[in-house]
Design an enzyme around this catalytic site. Sequence first.
Site, PDB file in Angstrom:
ATOM      1  N   PHE A  26       0.828  -1.203   0.000  1.00  0.00           N
ATOM      2  CA  PHE A  26       0.000   0.000   0.000  1.00  0.00           C
ATOM      3  C   PHE A  26       0.869   1.261   0.000  1.00  0.00           C
ATOM      4  O   PHE A  26       0.578   2.223  -0.723  1.00  0.00           O
ATOM      5  CB  PHE A  26      -0.936  -0.012   1.215  1.00  0.00           C
ATOM      6  CG  PHE A  26      -1.986   1.053   1.188  1.00  0.00           C
ATOM      7  CD1 PHE A  26      -3.120   0.913   0.403  1.00  0.00           C
ATOM      8  CD2 PHE A  26      -1.837   2.207   1.942  1.00  0.00           C
ATOM      9  CE1 PHE A  26      -4.089   1.906   0.369  1.00  0.00           C
ATOM     10  CE2 PHE A  26      -2.803   3.205   1.917  1.00  0.00           C
ATOM     11  CZ  PHE A  26      -3.926   3.045   1.125  1.00  0.00           C
ATOM     12  N   ALA A  57      -2.875  -5.454   4.258  1.00  0.00           N
ATOM     13  CA  ALA A  57      -2.391  -6.230   5.402  1.00  0.00           C
ATOM     14  C   ALA A  57      -3.378  -7.319   5.826  1.00  0.00           C
ATOM     15  O   ALA A  57      -2.967  -8.376   6.301  1.00  0.00           O
ATOM     16  CB  ALA A  57      -2.093  -5.304   6.578  1.00  0.00           C
ATOM     17  N   LEU A  58      -4.668  -7.079   5.650  1.00  0.00           N
ATOM     18  CA  LEU A  58      -5.654  -8.093   6.031  1.00  0.00           C
ATOM     19  C   LEU A  58      -5.553  -9.348   5.172  1.00  0.00           C
ATOM     20  O   LEU A  58      -5.932 -10.437   5.609  1.00  0.00           O
ATOM     21  CB  LEU A  58      -7.070  -7.521   5.958  1.00  0.00           C
ATOM     22  CG  LEU A  58      -7.428  -6.505   7.026  1.00  0.00           C
ATOM     23  CD1 LEU A  58      -8.795  -5.890   6.751  1.00  0.00           C
ATOM     24  CD2 LEU A  58      -7.384  -7.129   8.416  1.00  0.00           C
ATOM     25  N   GLU A  59      -5.044  -9.227   3.965  1.00  0.00           N
ATOM     26  CA  GLU A  59      -4.939 -10.375   3.067  1.00  0.00           C
ATOM     27  C   GLU A  59      -3.651 -11.166   3.257  1.00  0.00           C
ATOM     28  O   GLU A  59      -3.515 -12.281   2.742  1.00  0.00           O
ATOM     29  CB  GLU A  59      -5.058  -9.920   1.607  1.00  0.00           C
ATOM     30  CG  GLU A  59      -6.449  -9.462   1.216  1.00  0.00           C
ATOM     31  CD  GLU A  59      -6.813  -8.071   1.743  1.00  0.00           C
ATOM     32  OE1 GLU A  59      -7.998  -7.870   2.072  1.00  0.00           O
ATOM     33  OE2 GLU A  59      -5.923  -7.196   1.834  1.00  0.00           O
ATOM     34  N   VAL A  82       0.854  -0.271   8.200  1.00  0.00           N
ATOM     35  CA  VAL A  82      -0.440   0.340   8.515  1.00  0.00           C
ATOM     36  C   VAL A  82      -0.145   1.606   9.316  1.00  0.00           C
ATOM     37  O   VAL A  82       0.473   1.537  10.381  1.00  0.00           O
ATOM     38  CB  VAL A  82      -1.336  -0.622   9.335  1.00  0.00           C
ATOM     39  CG1 VAL A  82      -2.709  -0.009   9.557  1.00  0.00           C
ATOM     40  CG2 VAL A  82      -1.448  -1.980   8.656  1.00  0.00           C
ATOM     41  N   ILE A  83      -0.562   2.743   8.763  1.00  0.00           N
ATOM     42  CA  ILE A  83      -0.350   4.032   9.430  1.00  0.00           C
ATOM     43  C   ILE A  83      -1.685   4.511   9.979  1.00  0.00           C
ATOM     44  O   ILE A  83      -2.690   4.513   9.265  1.00  0.00           O
ATOM     45  CB  ILE A  83       0.253   5.073   8.457  1.00  0.00           C
ATOM     46  CG1 ILE A  83       1.611   4.581   7.927  1.00  0.00           C
ATOM     47  CG2 ILE A  83       0.395   6.432   9.148  1.00  0.00           C
ATOM     48  CD1 ILE A  83       2.235   5.478   6.866  1.00  0.00           C
ATOM     49  N   HIS A  89     -10.573   2.001  11.596  1.00  0.00           N
ATOM     50  CA  HIS A  89     -10.122   0.974  10.661  1.00  0.00           C
ATOM     51  C   HIS A  89      -8.686   0.545  10.977  1.00  0.00           C
ATOM     52  O   HIS A  89      -8.323  -0.622  10.817  1.00  0.00           O
ATOM     53  CB  HIS A  89     -10.232   1.488   9.224  1.00  0.00           C
ATOM     54  CG  HIS A  89      -9.915   0.460   8.185  1.00  0.00           C
ATOM     55  ND1 HIS A  89     -10.672  -0.682   8.023  1.00  0.00           N
ATOM     56  CD2 HIS A  89      -8.926   0.395   7.266  1.00  0.00           C
ATOM     57  CE1 HIS A  89     -10.157  -1.413   7.038  1.00  0.00           C
ATOM     58  NE2 HIS A  89      -9.103  -0.779   6.562  1.00  0.00           N
ATOM     59  N   ASN A 113       6.713 -11.794  11.353  1.00  0.00           N
ATOM     60  CA  ASN A 113       5.719 -10.739  11.147  1.00  0.00           C
ATOM     61  C   ASN A 113       6.411  -9.381  11.040  1.00  0.00           C
ATOM     62  O   ASN A 113       6.884  -8.839  12.031  1.00  0.00           O
ATOM     63  CB  ASN A 113       4.700 -10.730  12.283  1.00  0.00           C
ATOM     64  CG  ASN A 113       3.577  -9.733  12.049  1.00  0.00           C
ATOM     65  OD1 ASN A 113       3.603  -8.958  11.090  1.00  0.00           O
ATOM     66  ND2 ASN A 113       2.594  -9.756  12.917  1.00  0.00           N
ATOM     67  N   ARG A 127      11.585   2.589  10.409  1.00  0.00           N
ATOM     68  CA  ARG A 127      11.516   1.139  10.639  1.00  0.00           C
ATOM     69  C   ARG A 127      11.745   0.333   9.368  1.00  0.00           C
ATOM     70  O   ARG A 127      12.209  -0.798   9.432  1.00  0.00           O
ATOM     71  CB  ARG A 127      10.184   0.784  11.282  1.00  0.00           C
ATOM     72  CG  ARG A 127      10.167   1.159  12.753  1.00  0.00           C
ATOM     73  CD  ARG A 127       8.771   1.355  13.328  1.00  0.00           C
ATOM     74  NE  ARG A 127       8.861   1.742  14.737  1.00  0.00           N
ATOM     75  CZ  ARG A 127       9.172   2.960  15.174  1.00  0.00           C
ATOM     76  NH1 ARG A 127       9.433   3.926  14.298  1.00  0.00           N
ATOM     77  NH2 ARG A 127       9.240   3.223  16.463  1.00  0.00           N
TER      78      ARG A 127
END
Length: 181
Positions: A26, A57-59, A82-83, A89, A113, A127
């Site tokens: 993303f 990220a959900l997939e 994920v920001i 959400h 992970n 990061r």
Amino acid sequence: MAGTEYTLPRAEFDKPVKLLIVVAPFYRDIADNMIKGAVAEIETTGGTYDLIEVPGALEVPTAIGLAEKLSNYDGYVALGCVIRGETTHYETVCNDSSRGITLLGLEGLCIGNGILTVENREQAEVRADPTRMNKGAGAAAAALHLIALSRKWGGQRKGVGFIPTPDEYQLAGSTEDTPKA
């Protein structure tokens, strides 16, 4: 006062390892940096990898679960970012992607992970940078360490948990002599 971080020595292997890097790109530049770190870590151990991209990220956990059932990898590296935004959400994506990866790990999959969950883009950049925190390399190193443990404790098996002895298998009504793992 913060302590000093400790990093385990690099995992070593007698036989080659193959990993699948699953990335949610993303934020393309963040993902690319994390991929660079993961690839460098895998290649340093003599391992090989395949790379796939998923929408978000959900997939990532679903793709790893599918790969485990339909392919033959020793381990997996989950990458994404994920920001935090203005809605809840963020919590859903962070919690559910992490939970999915954890559940797969508890089933015996060797997963590192590397899905970043951060407050802002600056935190993500720090990061993801292969010359700084290098969380892509850290996720690959985690997967490699889990693969090494799995090999130490008896090698790769599909599934973890109760495996019946031949006598118990017969009691369960099977006509075969031994269970299939």
